[in-house]
Design a protein around this motif. Structure first.
Motif, PDB file in Angstrom:
ATOM      1  N   GLY A 125      38.089  15.919  -2.525  1.00  0.00           N
ATOM      2  CA  GLY A 125      37.739  15.046  -3.633  1.00  0.00           C
ATOM      3  C   GLY A 125      38.040  13.584  -3.347  1.00  0.00           C
ATOM      4  N   ASP A 126      38.968  13.337  -2.419  1.00  0.00           N
ATOM      5  CA  ASP A 126      39.343  11.953  -2.104  1.00  0.00           C
ATOM      6  C   ASP A 126      38.477  11.331  -1.009  1.00  0.00           C
ATOM      7  N   SER A 127      37.622  12.134  -0.402  1.00  0.00           N
ATOM      8  CA  SER A 127      36.802  11.593   0.692  1.00  0.00           C
ATOM      9  C   SER A 127      35.790  10.589   0.146  1.00  0.00           C
ATOM     10  N   VAL A 128      35.752   9.420   0.767  1.00  0.00           N
ATOM     11  CA  VAL A 128      34.740   8.422   0.399  1.00  0.00           C
ATOM     12  C   VAL A 128      33.448   8.784   1.132  1.00  0.00           C
ATOM     13  N   ILE A 129      32.358   8.862   0.382  1.00  0.00           N
ATOM     14  CA  ILE A 129      31.089   9.303   0.961  1.00  0.00           C
ATOM     15  C   ILE A 129      30.188   8.094   1.212  1.00  0.00           C
ATOM     16  N   ARG A 130      29.653   8.037   2.414  1.00  0.00           N
ATOM     17  CA  ARG A 130      28.713   6.951   2.732  1.00  0.00           C
ATOM     18  C   ARG A 130      27.478   7.531   3.422  1.00  0.00           C
ATOM     19  N   PHE A 131      26.439   6.728   3.462  1.00  0.00           N
ATOM     20  CA  PHE A 131      25.282   7.093   4.270  1.00  0.00           C
ATOM     21  C   PHE A 131      25.600   6.822   5.735  1.00  0.00           C
ATOM     22  N   ALA A 132      25.095   7.683   6.631  1.00  0.00           N
ATOM     23  CA  ALA A 132      25.201   7.420   8.063  1.00  0.00           C
ATOM     24  C   ALA A 132      24.416   6.147   8.367  1.00  0.00           C
ATOM     25  N   ARG A 133      24.825   5.435   9.399  1.00  0.00           N
ATOM     26  CA  ARG A 133      24.097   4.227   9.790  1.00  0.00           C
ATOM     27  C   ARG A 133      22.636   4.592  10.074  1.00  0.00           C
ATOM     28  N   GLY A 134      21.724   3.793   9.556  1.00  0.00           N
ATOM     29  CA  GLY A 134      20.304   4.053   9.799  1.00  0.00           C
ATOM     30  C   GLY A 134      19.687   5.044   8.825  1.00  0.00           C
ATOM     31  N   VAL A 135      20.444   5.435   7.800  1.00  0.00           N
ATOM     32  CA  VAL A 135      19.913   6.373   6.802  1.00  0.00           C
ATOM     33  C   VAL A 135      20.075   5.746   5.426  1.00  0.00           C
ATOM     34  N   ARG A 136      19.094   5.892   4.573  1.00  0.00           N
ATOM     35  CA  ARG A 136      19.249   5.390   3.207  1.00  0.00           C
ATOM     36  C   ARG A 136      18.343   6.125   2.226  1.00  0.00           C
ATOM     37  N   LEU A 137      18.736   6.033   0.974  1.00  0.00           N
ATOM     38  CA  LEU A 137      17.910   6.566  -0.108  1.00  0.00           C
ATOM     39  C   LEU A 137      17.062   5.417  -0.623  1.00  0.00           C
ATOM     40  N   GLN A 138      15.809   5.688  -0.844  1.00  0.00           N
ATOM     41  CA  GLN A 138      14.931   4.601  -1.264  1.00  0.00           C
ATOM     42  C   GLN A 138      13.946   5.104  -2.300  1.00  0.00           C
ATOM     43  N   HIS A 139      13.637   4.247  -3.251  1.00  0.00           N
ATOM     44  CA  HIS A 139      12.630   4.649  -4.213  1.00  0.00           C
ATOM     45  C   HIS A 139      11.251   4.274  -3.698  1.00  0.00           C
ATOM     46  N   ASP A 140      10.400   5.276  -3.613  1.00  0.00           N
ATOM     47  CA  ASP A 140       9.033   5.064  -3.154  1.00  0.00           C
ATOM     48  C   ASP A 140       8.204   4.771  -4.402  1.00  0.00           C
ATOM     49  N   ARG A 141       7.967   3.491  -4.568  1.00  0.00           N
ATOM     50  CA  ARG A 141       7.345   2.993  -5.790  1.00  0.00           C
ATOM     51  C   ARG A 141       5.890   3.444  -5.898  1.00  0.00           C
ATOM     52  N   VAL A 142       5.201   3.506  -4.774  1.00  0.00           N
ATOM     53  CA  VAL A 142       3.785   3.873  -4.802  1.00  0.00           C
ATOM     54  C   VAL A 142       3.605   5.346  -5.173  1.00  0.00           C
ATOM     55  N   ARG A 143       4.480   6.211  -4.643  1.00  0.00           N
ATOM     56  CA  ARG A 143       4.338   7.648  -4.906  1.00  0.00           C
ATOM     57  C   ARG A 143       5.270   8.129  -6.017  1.00  0.00           C
ATOM     58  N   GLU A 144       6.030   7.191  -6.569  1.00  0.00           N
ATOM     59  CA  GLU A 144       6.957   7.478  -7.673  1.00  0.00           C
ATOM     60  C   GLU A 144       7.880   8.653  -7.381  1.00  0.00           C
ATOM     61  N   ARG A 145       8.648   8.512  -6.308  1.00  0.00           N
ATOM     62  CA  ARG A 145       9.647   9.535  -5.978  1.00  0.00           C
ATOM     63  C   ARG A 145      10.708   8.908  -5.079  1.00  0.00           C
ATOM     64  N   TRP A 146      11.834   9.629  -4.961  1.00  0.00           N
ATOM     65  CA  TRP A 146      12.895   9.156  -4.070  1.00  0.00           C
ATOM     66  C   TRP A 146      12.687   9.757  -2.692  1.00  0.00           C
ATOM     67  N   ILE A 147      13.021   8.986  -1.664  1.00  0.00           N
ATOM     68  CA  ILE A 147      12.952   9.543  -0.317  1.00  0.00           C
ATOM     69  C   ILE A 147      14.199   9.151   0.472  1.00  0.00           C
ATOM     70  N   ILE A 148      14.529   9.993   1.429  1.00  0.00           N
ATOM     71  CA  ILE A 148      15.604   9.670   2.361  1.00  0.00           C
ATOM     72  C   ILE A 148      14.941   9.167   3.636  1.00  0.00           C
ATOM     73  N   MET A 187       0.805  -1.230   0.000  1.00  0.00           N
ATOM     74  CA  MET A 187       0.000   0.000   0.000  1.00  0.00           C
ATOM     75  C   MET A 187       0.834   1.274   0.000  1.00  0.00           C
ATOM     76  N   GLY A 188       2.139   1.154   0.240  1.00  0.00           N
ATOM     77  CA  GLY A 188       2.974   2.355   0.228  1.00  0.00           C
ATOM     78  C   GLY A 188       3.514   2.769   1.584  1.00  0.00           C
ATOM     79  N   VAL A 189       3.280   1.948   2.613  1.00  0.00           N
ATOM     80  CA  VAL A 189       3.885   2.246   3.915  1.00  0.00           C
ATOM     81  C   VAL A 189       5.400   2.173   3.771  1.00  0.00           C
ATOM     82  N   LEU A 190       6.097   3.143   4.399  1.00  0.00           N
ATOM     83  CA  LEU A 190       7.557   3.212   4.289  1.00  0.00           C
ATOM     84  C   LEU A 190       8.264   2.857   5.588  1.00  0.00           C
TER      85      LEU A 190
END
Ligand code: SF4
Ligand code: SF4
Lengths: 368, 93
Positions: free
Chosen positions: B7-30, A54-57
């Motif tokens: 420029g040499d710094s390796v970039i990572r996400f902080a633990r517990g954070v991620r980029l995700q595609h929200d398929r239902v709303r068709e957008r990216w979210i953090i 349903m779209g829950v995140l």
């Protein structure tokens, strides 16, 4: 006018009402669900599948104490596999070096750990469990040492309000990234104990100042979320971001609710996942549609410019304070029943009455 | 701006954070602890390249090629953006 139905963002999974603690401010209903009525692992897995579809995140595993359920790691693993962001809302008393690694391995994203107080004696008096504080401190240490993000949650009430500065210092020492200083919300057991818990206006002012001072002192190191008791506000909170707009709560027995206090609403059937699909309940059940949007609103909300900001406030609070879930939230200074909130605050007893502890009514329901 | 970010710094996400595609709303979210927010389209392009192995320089080079834009212009913008996301505990370098 038909209301737009959005997809829910967030699911609160109340896995159980069982809990080793007995906090008198607990937001659980007075009628606690016995273990035999709890959803099975398979039933929760189906709930998670449907929610993701349903779209829950985000899914928040809560209770009671969610770690009372031995299948918690399996449910977390399943949620992670669906791409859900997983948060554990726990008292920490069951989180130890045996149980925590299982949650890490399952892929848990974040822990929210609650404290009754920073003063051990009072914390254990309020929680009703000897030795709880040491276990919580150990839980915080384990989570911080692992590097998993940790949010601490301090519930504020009359007895501990003066200690907010120490709570915030302790949060930094414990390695938390975020802390919630959350005044008690007056639902469930909190409502039953309102006279014992409600701070004075002066205490509220002091906690606000303590939070502001710590925000400066710990800028860039600690994020502080501050929740005030809305009895002292002029405008209500946009409860749950609006009824049936963003949020689904599932009770231990599978009742699907727009908020955790919604079981108090009279004269409506409570849908449950054993008899219907989540999507159908969300879209069409009378419980979810009855206060969705603005069509249901009485005056003054109906013609108020705030109506799509606060959605008329909280239905359960309207019920508790005005005796009518359809009324404008009496917290609002424009509400016809606002006097009642004023009266509650004016008639707070000088000496707080003893707590009514959160307990199962029948001793046989308690164990396990 | 975060000092020491190069420029040499390796970039990572902080633990517990991620980029995700929200398929239902068709957008990216953090997704992050206690919050989810929507990156603007440029930030989303940057974050899609954060994989814990790429350096800031590699991310900039990649974007410069993809959008056929000069490296120094893109570099400045991305540096500012990444600094900001580090301050907000979304990224670590
Ligand atoms: S508020 Fe207290 S009693 Fe209620 S679930 Fe949390 S720890 Fe248990
Ligand atoms: S009248 Fe209703 S909509 Fe207006 S501020 Fe008060 S509760 Fe909100």
């Amino acid at each position: 006018m038909t209301e737009t139905i959005l997809s829910p963002m967030s699911l609160l999974a109340e896995l159980t009402h069982r809990c080793p603690l007995q906090c008198p401010y607990c937001s659980n209903p007075l009628a606690l669900e016995p273990r035999r009525n709890e959803l099975s692992t398979q039933e929760w897995i189906s709930v998670l599948d449907q929610a993701a579809e349903m779209g829950v995140l985000q899914v928040h595993f809560s209770g009671g104490e969610p770690m009372s359920r031995p299948d918690l790691p399996d449910l977390i693993r399943h949620a992670v596999g669906l791409g859900l962001y997983t948060n554990l809302i726990t008292s920490g008393v069951l989180l130890n070096e045996k149980t925590f690694p299982m949650l890490v391995e399952a892929g848990l994203d974040h822990v929210q750990l609650s404290f009754q107080d920073i003063d051990t004696a009072n914390a254990e008096h309020v929680g009703g469990m000897k030795g709880a504080q040491a276990r919580k401190l150990e839980a915080a240490r384990l989570v911080a040492a692992d590097g998993m993000p940790l949010t601490l949650n301090f519930v504020i009430y009359r007895e501990n309000a003066a200690r907010v500065p120490q709570m915030l210092d302790a949060a930094v020492e414990m390695g938390a990234r975020r802390v919630e200083i959350a005044h008690t919300q007056y639902y469930g057991w909190g409502l039953a104990n309102r006279e014992a818990l409600m701070p004075t206006a002066q205490q509220l002012e002091q906690t606000t100042q303590a939070v502001e001072a710590a925000r400066e002192k710990y800028a860039g190191r600690l994020t502080i979320d501050y929740v005030t008791p809305d009895y002292y506000a002029d405008r209500p909170k946009p409860c749950m971001g609006g009824w049936g707009r963003r949020f689904i709560n599932i009770s231990p027995s599978g009742r699907v609710l727009p908020c955790h206090a919604a079981e108090t609403i009279p004269n409506v059937a409570f849908p449950d996942v054993r008899h219907d699909t989540l999507a159908h309940i969300w879209r069409d059940s009378p419980l979810f549609t009855m206060f969705r949007g603005t069509d249901w609103m009485p005056q003054p909300c109906r013609s108020c410019d705030q109506r799509e900001k606060d959605w008329g406030g909280c239905r359960c609070q309207a019920l508790a304070l005005a005796g009518d879930a359809r009324a404008t939230d009496p917290v609002c200074s424009r509400a016809p029943d606002h006097e009642r909130v004023v009266r509650v605050l004016e008639t707070l007893p000088a000496e707080p009455p003893p707590f009514r502890y959160r307990r199962y009514v029948r001793a046989t329901d308690e164990v396990g | 701006m975060i000092t020491g970010l190069t420029g040499d710094s390796v970039i990572r996400f902080a633990r517990g954070v991620r980029l995700q595609h929200d398929r239902v709303r068709e957008r990216w979210i953090i997704q992050a602890p206690e919050r989810a927010f929507i990156p603007d389209p440029v930030a989303a392009e940057v974050l899609k390249l954060v994989d814990g192995t790429r350096t800031l320089g590699q991310i900039v080079a990649e974007l410069a090629t993809r959008f056929a834009a000069p490296v120094d212009v893109i570099g400045r913008d991305v540096h500012v953006m990444v600094s900001d996301l580090i301050t907000r505990q979304v990224l670590v370098a």
